[in-house]
Design a protein around this motif. Structure first.
Motif, mmCIF file in Angstrom:
data_model
loop_
_atom_site.group_PDB
_atom_site.id
_atom_site.type_symbol
_atom_site.label_atom_id
_atom_site.label_comp_id
_atom_site.label_asym_id
_atom_site.label_seq_id
_atom_site.Cartn_x
_atom_site.Cartn_y
_atom_site.Cartn_z
ATOM 1 N N LEU A 11 34.636 4.093 35.921
ATOM 2 C CA LEU A 11 33.288 3.513 36.740
ATOM 3 C C LEU A 11 32.105 4.648 36.624
ATOM 4 C CD1 LEU A 11 31.522 1.592 37.918
ATOM 5 C CD2 LEU A 11 32.548 1.979 40.166
ATOM 6 N N GLN A 13 28.060 5.151 36.703
ATOM 7 C CA GLN A 13 26.441 4.766 37.172
ATOM 8 C C GLN A 13 26.022 5.108 35.321
ATOM 9 O OE1 GLN A 13 24.768 7.443 39.648
ATOM 10 N NE2 GLN A 13 25.707 6.162 41.222
ATOM 11 N N PRO A 14 24.420 3.972 35.120
ATOM 12 C CA PRO A 14 23.670 3.752 33.992
ATOM 13 C C PRO A 14 23.589 5.656 34.571
ATOM 14 C CG PRO A 14 23.376 1.756 35.803
ATOM 15 C CD PRO A 14 23.629 2.813 36.730
ATOM 16 N N LYS A 86 24.863 1.865 29.520
ATOM 17 C CA LYS A 86 23.958 1.180 29.820
ATOM 18 C C LYS A 86 24.704 0.562 30.891
ATOM 19 C CE LYS A 86 20.582 1.426 26.184
ATOM 20 N NZ LYS A 86 19.778 1.609 25.108
ATOM 21 N N PRO A 87 24.104 -1.067 32.093
ATOM 22 C CA PRO A 87 25.597 -2.073 32.121
ATOM 23 C C PRO A 87 25.896 -2.789 31.272
ATOM 24 C CG PRO A 87 23.478 -1.347 33.847
ATOM 25 C CD PRO A 87 23.481 -0.713 32.272
ATOM 26 N N GLU A 88 24.989 -2.611 29.724
ATOM 27 C CA GLU A 88 25.618 -3.674 28.518
ATOM 28 C C GLU A 88 26.457 -2.781 27.626
ATOM 29 O OE1 GLU A 88 22.533 -3.469 29.396
ATOM 30 O OE2 GLU A 88 21.005 -2.685 27.747
ATOM 31 N N THR A 90 29.076 -2.116 29.627
ATOM 32 C CA THR A 90 30.997 -2.606 29.938
ATOM 33 C C THR A 90 31.528 -3.152 29.736
ATOM 34 O OG1 THR A 90 29.850 -2.919 32.487
ATOM 35 C CG2 THR A 90 31.349 -3.552 32.551
ATOM 36 N N GLN A 113 39.591 0.482 30.703
ATOM 37 C CA GLN A 113 37.620 -0.736 31.254
ATOM 38 C C GLN A 113 36.626 0.905 31.539
ATOM 39 O OE1 GLN A 113 37.553 -4.136 31.798
ATOM 40 N NE2 GLN A 113 35.665 -3.024 31.861
ATOM 41 N N THR A 115 33.545 1.093 33.163
ATOM 42 C CA THR A 115 32.242 -0.199 33.699
ATOM 43 C C THR A 115 31.089 0.335 33.982
ATOM 44 O OG1 THR A 115 34.045 -1.398 34.616
ATOM 45 C CG2 THR A 115 31.581 -1.390 36.226
ATOM 46 N N VAL A 116 29.811 -0.076 34.167
ATOM 47 C CA VAL A 116 28.496 0.622 34.521
ATOM 48 C C VAL A 116 27.980 0.422 34.975
ATOM 49 C CG1 VAL A 116 26.715 1.725 32.868
ATOM 50 C CG2 VAL A 116 28.414 1.442 31.321
ATOM 51 N N SER A 117 27.521 0.792 36.415
ATOM 52 C CA SER A 117 27.052 -0.434 37.492
ATOM 53 C C SER A 117 26.500 0.994 38.195
ATOM 54 C CB SER A 117 27.755 -0.952 37.951
ATOM 55 O OG SER A 117 27.628 -1.589 38.952
ATOM 56 N N SER A 118 26.030 0.545 39.077
ATOM 57 C CA SER A 118 25.212 1.414 39.839
ATOM 58 C C SER A 118 25.811 0.562 41.526
ATOM 59 C CB SER A 118 23.427 1.674 40.294
ATOM 60 O OG SER A 118 22.924 0.353 40.731
#
Length: 118
Positions: A11, A13-14, A86-88, A90, A113, A115-118
């Motif tokens: 996981l 962050q952007p 970027k989130p995309e 993910t 996996q 996962t790009v998320s704040s």
């Protein structure tokens, strides 16, 4: 028969970075074009980047300038350095021999996996 094990996801962050590894066993990769593929939820698997046996790299437009693929034939490992995530981005990321995927006879590992998320 070669076995491929992907690792390095997580996981982030952007704007962050990750480095994925694909370790092979059972057969050398030196003569094969290798690719990093990714599959986002609800979408088809796509080729994000590939690298020829001679080291020539190609990238999908969506990752160009942000991802870098490399290989270490002595270590039988292929890498994917991912920056400015970027989130995309993910998705589950997989590596494989491009020729086998093109022929529709590739076996897939567990992937890793991202996962790009704040």
């Amino acid at each position: 028969q070669v076995q491929l094990v992907e690792s390095g996801g997580g996981l982030v962050q952007p704007g962050g970075s990750l480095r994925l590894s694909c370790a092979a066993s059972g057969s050398p990769l030196s003569g094969s074009t290798m690719g990093w593929y990714r599959q986002a939820p609800g979408k088809q698997r796509e080729l994000a980047a590939s690298i020829s046996s001679g080291g020539t790299a190609t990238y999908a437009d969506s990752v160009k300038g942000r991802f870098t693929i490399s290989r270490d034939n002595a270590k039988m490992t292929v890498y994917l350095q991912m920056n400015s995530l970027k989130p995309e981005d993910t998705a589950v990321y997989y590596c494989n021999r491009v020729i086998l995927v093109q022929r529709g006879v590739a076996s897939w590992g567990q992937g890793t996996q991202v996962t790009v998320s704040s």
